[in-house]
Structures are given as structure tokens and as C-alpha cells.
Design a protein around this motif. Structure first.
Motif, mmCIF file in Angstrom:
data_model
loop_
_atom_site.group_PDB
_atom_site.id
_atom_site.type_symbol
_atom_site.label_atom_id
_atom_site.label_comp_id
_atom_site.label_asym_id
_atom_site.label_seq_id
_atom_site.Cartn_x
_atom_site.Cartn_y
_atom_site.Cartn_z
ATOM 1 N N LEU A 152 5.131 -14.784 4.466
ATOM 2 C CA LEU A 152 4.201 -15.207 3.418
ATOM 3 C C LEU A 152 2.808 -15.450 3.960
ATOM 4 O O LEU A 152 1.814 -15.206 3.262
ATOM 5 C CB LEU A 152 4.742 -16.415 2.674
ATOM 6 C CG LEU A 152 6.020 -16.114 1.900
ATOM 7 C CD1 LEU A 152 6.541 -17.346 1.209
ATOM 8 C CD2 LEU A 152 5.827 -14.987 0.924
ATOM 9 N N ASP A 153 2.723 -15.880 5.192
ATOM 10 C CA ASP A 153 1.414 -15.989 5.830
ATOM 11 C C ASP A 153 0.796 -14.600 5.989
ATOM 12 O O ASP A 153 -0.376 -14.391 5.679
ATOM 13 C CB ASP A 153 1.546 -16.673 7.194
ATOM 14 C CG ASP A 153 0.225 -16.728 7.932
ATOM 15 O OD1 ASP A 153 -0.758 -17.251 7.370
ATOM 16 O OD2 ASP A 153 0.167 -16.225 9.072
ATOM 17 N N GLU A 154 1.605 -13.631 6.435
ATOM 18 C CA GLU A 154 1.113 -12.266 6.638
ATOM 19 C C GLU A 154 0.760 -11.567 5.322
ATOM 20 O O GLU A 154 -0.271 -10.905 5.230
ATOM 21 C CB GLU A 154 2.179 -11.421 7.356
ATOM 22 C CG GLU A 154 2.411 -11.793 8.794
ATOM 23 C CD GLU A 154 3.563 -11.016 9.421
ATOM 24 O OE1 GLU A 154 4.163 -10.153 8.743
ATOM 25 O OE2 GLU A 154 3.881 -11.287 10.597
ATOM 26 N N GLU A 155 1.608 -11.708 4.311
ATOM 27 C CA GLU A 155 1.439 -10.940 3.078
ATOM 28 C C GLU A 155 0.489 -11.564 2.065
ATOM 29 O O GLU A 155 -0.218 -10.849 1.366
ATOM 30 C CB GLU A 155 2.800 -10.732 2.395
ATOM 31 C CG GLU A 155 3.721 -9.827 3.157
ATOM 32 C CD GLU A 155 5.029 -9.564 2.425
ATOM 33 O OE1 GLU A 155 5.277 -10.165 1.347
ATOM 34 O OE2 GLU A 155 5.808 -8.751 2.933
ATOM 35 N N ALA B 224 0.849 -1.193 0.000
ATOM 36 C CA ALA B 224 0.000 0.000 0.000
ATOM 37 C C ALA B 224 0.885 1.242 0.000
ATOM 38 O O ALA B 224 1.873 1.317 0.729
ATOM 39 C CB ALA B 224 -0.904 -0.008 1.226
ATOM 40 N N GLY B 225 0.553 2.205 -0.844
ATOM 41 C CA GLY B 225 1.278 3.455 -0.897
ATOM 42 C C GLY B 225 2.590 3.410 -1.648
ATOM 43 O O GLY B 225 3.343 4.384 -1.651
ATOM 44 N N ARG B 226 2.915 2.305 -2.272
ATOM 45 C CA ARG B 226 4.163 2.166 -3.018
ATOM 46 C C ARG B 226 3.877 2.033 -4.507
ATOM 47 O O ARG B 226 2.823 1.543 -4.908
ATOM 48 C CB ARG B 226 4.934 0.917 -2.557
ATOM 49 C CG ARG B 226 5.349 0.940 -1.107
ATOM 50 C CD ARG B 226 6.743 1.532 -0.971
ATOM 51 N NE ARG B 226 7.160 1.654 0.391
ATOM 52 C CZ ARG B 226 8.025 0.852 0.972
ATOM 53 N NH1 ARG B 226 8.554 -0.142 0.316
ATOM 54 N NH2 ARG B 226 8.367 1.057 2.225
ATOM 55 N N ASP B 227 4.848 2.426 -5.323
ATOM 56 C CA ASP B 227 4.721 2.288 -6.768
ATOM 57 C C ASP B 227 5.384 1.016 -7.278
ATOM 58 O O ASP B 227 4.952 0.438 -8.264
ATOM 59 C CB ASP B 227 5.366 3.484 -7.483
ATOM 60 C CG ASP B 227 4.624 4.783 -7.227
ATOM 61 O OD1 ASP B 227 3.397 4.738 -7.028
ATOM 62 O OD2 ASP B 227 5.281 5.839 -7.229
ATOM 63 N N ARG B 228 6.449 0.596 -6.615
ATOM 64 C CA ARG B 228 7.223 -0.559 -7.081
ATOM 65 C C ARG B 228 6.687 -1.869 -6.513
ATOM 66 O O ARG B 228 6.113 -1.920 -5.435
ATOM 67 C CB ARG B 228 8.685 -0.418 -6.665
ATOM 68 C CG ARG B 228 9.393 0.729 -7.342
ATOM 69 C CD ARG B 228 10.892 0.627 -7.113
ATOM 70 N NE ARG B 228 11.602 1.747 -7.666
ATOM 71 C CZ ARG B 228 11.936 1.860 -8.940
ATOM 72 N NH1 ARG B 228 11.610 0.930 -9.792
ATOM 73 N NH2 ARG B 228 12.594 2.921 -9.362
ATOM 74 N N PHE B 229 6.946 -2.925 -7.276
ATOM 75 C CA PHE B 229 6.649 -4.279 -6.827
ATOM 76 C C PHE B 229 7.912 -4.866 -6.211
ATOM 77 O O PHE B 229 9.029 -4.515 -6.596
ATOM 78 C CB PHE B 229 6.190 -5.145 -8.000
ATOM 79 C CG PHE B 229 4.790 -4.843 -8.448
ATOM 80 C CD1 PHE B 229 3.720 -5.568 -7.954
ATOM 81 C CD2 PHE B 229 4.544 -3.826 -9.354
ATOM 82 C CE1 PHE B 229 2.425 -5.284 -8.359
ATOM 83 C CE2 PHE B 229 3.254 -3.532 -9.769
ATOM 84 C CZ PHE B 229 2.196 -4.264 -9.270
ATOM 85 N N TYR B 230 7.722 -5.752 -5.255
ATOM 86 C CA TYR B 230 8.825 -6.403 -4.556
ATOM 87 C C TYR B 230 8.560 -7.896 -4.488
ATOM 88 O O TYR B 230 7.408 -8.331 -4.549
ATOM 89 C CB TYR B 230 8.963 -5.861 -3.127
ATOM 90 C CG TYR B 230 9.306 -4.395 -3.081
ATOM 91 C CD1 TYR B 230 10.633 -3.985 -3.004
ATOM 92 C CD2 TYR B 230 8.319 -3.424 -3.127
ATOM 93 C CE1 TYR B 230 10.960 -2.634 -2.979
ATOM 94 C CE2 TYR B 230 8.638 -2.069 -3.101
ATOM 95 C CZ TYR B 230 9.956 -1.684 -3.027
ATOM 96 O OH TYR B 230 10.280 -0.355 -3.013
ATOM 97 N N LEU B 231 9.627 -8.671 -4.302
ATOM 98 C CA LEU B 231 9.440 -10.099 -4.069
ATOM 99 C C LEU B 231 8.754 -10.276 -2.722
ATOM 100 O O LEU B 231 9.084 -9.562 -1.766
ATOM 101 C CB LEU B 231 10.785 -10.818 -4.065
ATOM 102 C CG LEU B 231 11.497 -10.863 -5.409
ATOM 103 C CD1 LEU B 231 12.872 -11.480 -5.247
ATOM 104 C CD2 LEU B 231 10.683 -11.630 -6.421
ATOM 105 N N PRO B 232 7.825 -11.210 -2.623
ATOM 106 C CA PRO B 232 7.173 -11.454 -1.331
ATOM 107 C C PRO B 232 8.213 -11.863 -0.287
ATOM 108 O O PRO B 232 9.131 -12.622 -0.579
ATOM 109 C CB PRO B 232 6.211 -12.599 -1.616
ATOM 110 C CG PRO B 232 6.023 -12.595 -3.091
ATOM 111 C CD PRO B 232 7.302 -12.074 -3.679
ATOM 112 N N GLY B 233 8.033 -11.374 0.913
ATOM 113 C CA GLY B 233 8.946 -11.662 2.014
ATOM 114 C C GLY B 233 9.125 -10.417 2.838
ATOM 115 O O GLY B 233 8.309 -9.502 2.777
ATOM 116 N N GLY B 234 10.194 -10.376 3.599
ATOM 117 C CA GLY B 234 10.403 -9.191 4.409
ATOM 118 C C GLY B 234 11.578 -9.323 5.343
ATOM 119 O O GLY B 234 12.405 -10.219 5.227
#
Length: 143
Positions: free
Chosen positions: A60-63, A34-44
């Protein structure tokens, strides 16, 4: 040897992130916060005391509301690049894994959208994720 007058660092010298490599039909799953323009690989980012695989399962459960089987995880690579939107030279270290999952991929929590990208979509992702796109393309896994 360090300068004894220097204060100890309160942040790591890099941003430590874990990411999931999930390919379907030669396209790579990505997510946009939310609020971002770029896509990222799932994770953190790893939480204190977490292993790579514990971080992967939790994120991955959270996202994406899926359950990842850590026993199937395979390390794909570790990639480093300058962090986006930073002017201090901070580096992102992205450690990537494949793993099987159960459940339907659904944007959850802070994720607004998921997208399936190809190597030609490098302008839609962060610098470190571009390295992953290139790696997968060079390996013949990504269009």
C-alpha cells in the motif's frame, strides 16, 4: 506419493496475494495497473519471508502512498479463483484485510488509476475480486 521422475515444482500451486479492503460510502477502493484493463484490490504478492501484514504495509505504501497501521488490521476473508489471462488453471489465493491508514490515496508507481466500485462492477475486476465484491454485498457493506 509423488513420481520420483517428476521434477520438483519451482512455483507455488497458487498465486499468493494480500489485499486491502477499503470501503467509503458503500463503495470499494480498487486500482488499475499501467497497461491493464481490469481493476484489482490494492495489494500484491508476498516477498520471501514476509508476513501478511508486512506485505500489506509495503504494497500500500508502494501503490497508493499511504501508511497502513498493522495493529488495526482485521482479516475479512480468503478467496480463491482462477487467475485471469492464464490457461494453465493456476489459482489466485487472495487474503483480504481491513486496516486504518494515514495519508492521501494517490496512484503511485505502477498504478495508473483508482476507482470506487460497487457490486454491479463485477465485469471491471478479476474473477477473485468478483468473489470479494459478492461477499461484501452479501454482508450488506457494498452497494
Amino acid at each position: 506419493m509423488s513420481d520420483p521422475r517428476a521434477l520438483p515444482s519451482t512455483t507455488p500451486p497458487f498465486i499468493d496475494k494480500i489485499a486491502w479492503i477499503h470501503l467509503e460510502e458503500r463503495r470499494l477502493l480498487t486500482a488499475r495497473n499501467a497497461g491493464r484493463d481490469r481493476f484489482y484490490l490494492p495489494g500484491g504478492k508476498r516477498e520471501p519471508g514476509e508476513s501478511d501484514l508486512e506485505t500489506l504495509v509495503r504494497e500500500l505504501d508502494e501503490e497508493l502512498a499511504v501508511s497502513v497501521d498493522p495493529s488495526t488490521a482485521a482479516h475479512v476473508g480468503t478467496f480463491e479463483a482462477l487467475a485471469d489471462a492464464r490457461t494453465d488453471g493456476l489459482v489466485v489465493r487472495l487474503t483480504c484485510y481491513t486496516a486504518t491508514h494515514t495519508g492521501e490515496l494517490v496512484p503511485s508507481r505502477e498504478i495508473d488509476e483508482i476507482a470506487w466500485l460497487t457490486a454491479g462492477d463485477g465485469d471491471r475486476v478479476s474473477a477473485v475480486d468478483r468473489l470479494v465484491l459478492d461477499h461484501l454485498h452479501d454482508a450488506g457493506l457494498l452497494d
